[in-house]
Motif scaffolding. Structure first.
Motif, PDB file in Angstrom:
ATOM      1  N   LEU A  59       0.832  -1.204   0.000  1.00 29.25           N
ATOM      2  CA  LEU A  59       0.000   0.000   0.000  1.00 29.25           C
ATOM      3  C   LEU A  59       0.866   1.253   0.000  1.00 29.25           C
ATOM      4  N   TYR A  60       1.934   1.212   0.774  1.00 26.45           N
ATOM      5  CA  TYR A  60       2.808   2.380   0.858  1.00 26.45           C
ATOM      6  C   TYR A  60       3.547   2.618  -0.457  1.00 26.45           C
ATOM      7  N   VAL A  61       4.047   1.546  -1.071  1.00 25.37           N
ATOM      8  CA  VAL A  61       4.774   1.693  -2.335  1.00 25.37           C
ATOM      9  C   VAL A  61       3.877   2.317  -3.398  1.00 25.37           C
ATOM     10  N   PHE A  62       2.650   1.834  -3.524  1.00 26.24           N
ATOM     11  CA  PHE A  62       1.760   2.355  -4.561  1.00 26.24           C
ATOM     12  C   PHE A  62       1.207   3.732  -4.205  1.00 26.24           C
ATOM     13  N   HIS A  63       1.145   4.051  -2.917  1.00 27.05           N
ATOM     14  CA  HIS A  63       0.710   5.394  -2.536  1.00 27.05           C
ATOM     15  C   HIS A  63       1.687   6.446  -3.052  1.00 27.05           C
ATOM     16  N   GLN A  64       2.964   6.076  -3.146  1.00 31.33           N
ATOM     17  CA  GLN A  64       3.982   7.006  -3.626  1.00 31.33           C
ATOM     18  C   GLN A  64       3.957   7.176  -5.142  1.00 31.33           C
ATOM     19  N   LEU A  65       3.218   6.332  -5.843  1.00 39.61           N
ATOM     20  CA  LEU A  65       3.187   6.372  -7.306  1.00 39.61           C
ATOM     21  C   LEU A  65       2.272   7.506  -7.767  1.00 39.61           C
ATOM     22  N   SER A  66       2.858   8.542  -8.329  1.00 34.23           N
ATOM     23  CA  SER A  66       2.082   9.732  -8.695  1.00 34.23           C
ATOM     24  C   SER A  66       1.319   9.570 -10.003  1.00 34.23           C
ATOM     25  N   SER A  67       1.697   8.591 -10.823  1.00 37.14           N
ATOM     26  CA  SER A  67       1.084   8.466 -12.147  1.00 37.14           C
ATOM     27  C   SER A  67      -0.250   7.723 -12.134  1.00 37.14           C
ATOM     28  N   GLU A  87      -8.791  13.895  -0.443  1.00 33.99           N
ATOM     29  CA  GLU A  87      -7.831  13.262  -1.342  1.00 33.99           C
ATOM     30  C   GLU A  87      -7.402  11.920  -0.747  1.00 33.99           C
ATOM     31  N   PRO A  88      -7.135  10.908  -1.579  1.00 31.83           N
ATOM     32  CA  PRO A  88      -6.710   9.605  -1.056  1.00 31.83           C
ATOM     33  C   PRO A  88      -5.494   9.728  -0.146  1.00 31.83           C
ATOM     34  N   SER A  89      -5.581   9.085   1.014  1.00 33.37           N
ATOM     35  CA  SER A  89      -4.512   9.146   2.007  1.00 33.37           C
ATOM     36  C   SER A  89      -4.281   7.756   2.578  1.00 33.37           C
ATOM     37  N   LEU A  90      -3.053   7.516   3.050  1.00 30.18           N
ATOM     38  CA  LEU A  90      -2.745   6.219   3.651  1.00 30.18           C
ATOM     39  C   LEU A  90      -3.542   5.964   4.917  1.00 30.18           C
ATOM     40  N   GLY A  91      -3.975   7.022   5.578  1.00 31.17           N
ATOM     41  CA  GLY A  91      -4.729   6.859   6.813  1.00 31.17           C
ATOM     42  C   GLY A  91      -6.198   6.568   6.608  1.00 31.17           C
ATOM     43  N   ASP A  92      -6.682   6.638   5.369  1.00 27.96           N
ATOM     44  CA  ASP A  92      -8.095   6.390   5.097  1.00 27.96           C
ATOM     45  C   ASP A  92      -8.427   4.906   5.209  1.00 27.96           C
ATOM     46  N   LYS A  93      -9.651   4.627   5.624  1.00 25.78           N
ATOM     47  CA  LYS A  93     -10.175   3.264   5.565  1.00 25.78           C
ATOM     48  C   LYS A  93     -11.028   3.177   4.305  1.00 25.78           C
ATOM     49  N   SER A  94     -10.373   2.792   3.222  1.00 23.11           N
ATOM     50  CA  SER A  94     -11.018   2.833   1.913  1.00 23.11           C
ATOM     51  C   SER A  94     -10.515   1.685   1.058  1.00 23.11           C
ATOM     52  N   CYS A  95     -11.139   1.541  -0.101  1.00 23.62           N
ATOM     53  CA  CYS A  95     -10.706   0.549  -1.091  1.00 23.62           C
ATOM     54  C   CYS A  95     -10.860   1.202  -2.459  1.00 23.62           C
TER      55      CYS A  95
END
Length: 266
Positions: A59-67, A87-95
């Motif tokens: 999740l962290y690796v793909f969160h850094q992907l800006s494209s 905006e999508p954030s790592l702290g969100d409980k989402s899918c």
């Protein structure tokens, strides 16, 4: 005279199933559903590769992907929206559902940032790999659960293992998705959403690979997952991590829900 406080009570005259008759049935949860920003009725998404990131490192690796481009979400009625950012954030409980190639949706990423209950895993797997998303190949990224692993796992070392569907394993040599990774040891178990997704691939004769990594958190395992993706899966994408990655990932690791493992602290 008998003591009412210490005397063993007589057995119940009712069977357990009879007692349940006095309890109102629980209200069933509404079914989960998919929402797309640009819906295409009667035209499912057909990516060449569907990536499902479940583990914290992936999740962290793909969160850094800006494209990546957000194209939809899986809505679980039991997961509240309160606390999620706009905006999508790592702290969100989402899918959330993203495309990594906007031209033809050839690669789709699903970031599973919320916990999916075991009893909901199969219905969620059927949604993510079903009538609306029909992939040619699937990669699932999850973590090894120490309680399900047959053997000892050192918290100071990183590991990665894989499981494959029959159709993926038939493609020996260069056609396999993850090369040079050991298979998950016999006697070890994978459960939950990852297992349901791999089972869904097997049932639909889809080339599917489940890659599990250890430990669940830490900078070393992030580097391991990033290396696997760049070497085998996404060699043309920039998966570099910015300079503040360590602090941000540390905060994310502690806020993400995960089972406590006492062996890591002994």
């Amino acid at each position: 005279m008998e003591d009412a406080l210490t005397e063993i009570p007589p057995p119940s005259r009712f069977f357990e199933e009879d007692l349940n008759n006095f309890t109102p049935p629980s209200i069933p949860l509404p079914s989960p559903f998919l929402v797309f920003s640009n819906p295409r009725p009667n035209e499912p998404l057909r990516p060449s590769l569907l990536i499902l990131a479940i583990s914290s490192p992936s999740l962290y690796v793909f969160h850094q992907l800006s494209s990546k481009i957000l194209i939809g979400s899986l809505i679980l009625p039991e997961i509240p929206f309160s606390g999620n950012s706009i905006e999508p954030s790592l702290g969100d409980k989402s899918c959330n559902i993203y495309t990594l190639n906007d031209a033809d949706d050839s690669i789709i990423l699903i970031s599973v940032q919320c916990s999916v209950a075991a009893e909901r895993s199969h219905i969620v797997a059927k949604l993510l790999i079903g009538d609306q998303i029909i992939p040619d190949r699937v990669l699932i990224l999850d973590s090894v659960q120490s309680q399900n692993f047959r053997g000892k796992l050192s918290p100071d070392e990183t590991y990665s293992f894989k499981l494959e569907t029959a159709s993926e394993r038939k493609g020996l040599g260069d056609s396999t998705l993850l090369k040079g990774i050991d298979y998950f040891p016999s006697g070890s178990v994978v459960d939950g959403l990852a297992a349901a997704l791999l089972g869904r691939c097997q049932m639909n004769n889809i080339k599917g690979t489940l890659c599990v990594s250890w430990p669940e958190f830490g900078g070393a395992v992030v580097s391991l997952v990033k290396s696997l993706l760049q070497r085998n899966v996404l060699p043309s994408l920039d998966l570099s991590i910015n300079g503040d990655a360590g602090n941000e990932y540390s905060r994310f690791s502690w806020t993400k829900d995960h089972p406590f493992d006492s062996e890591l602290y002994t």
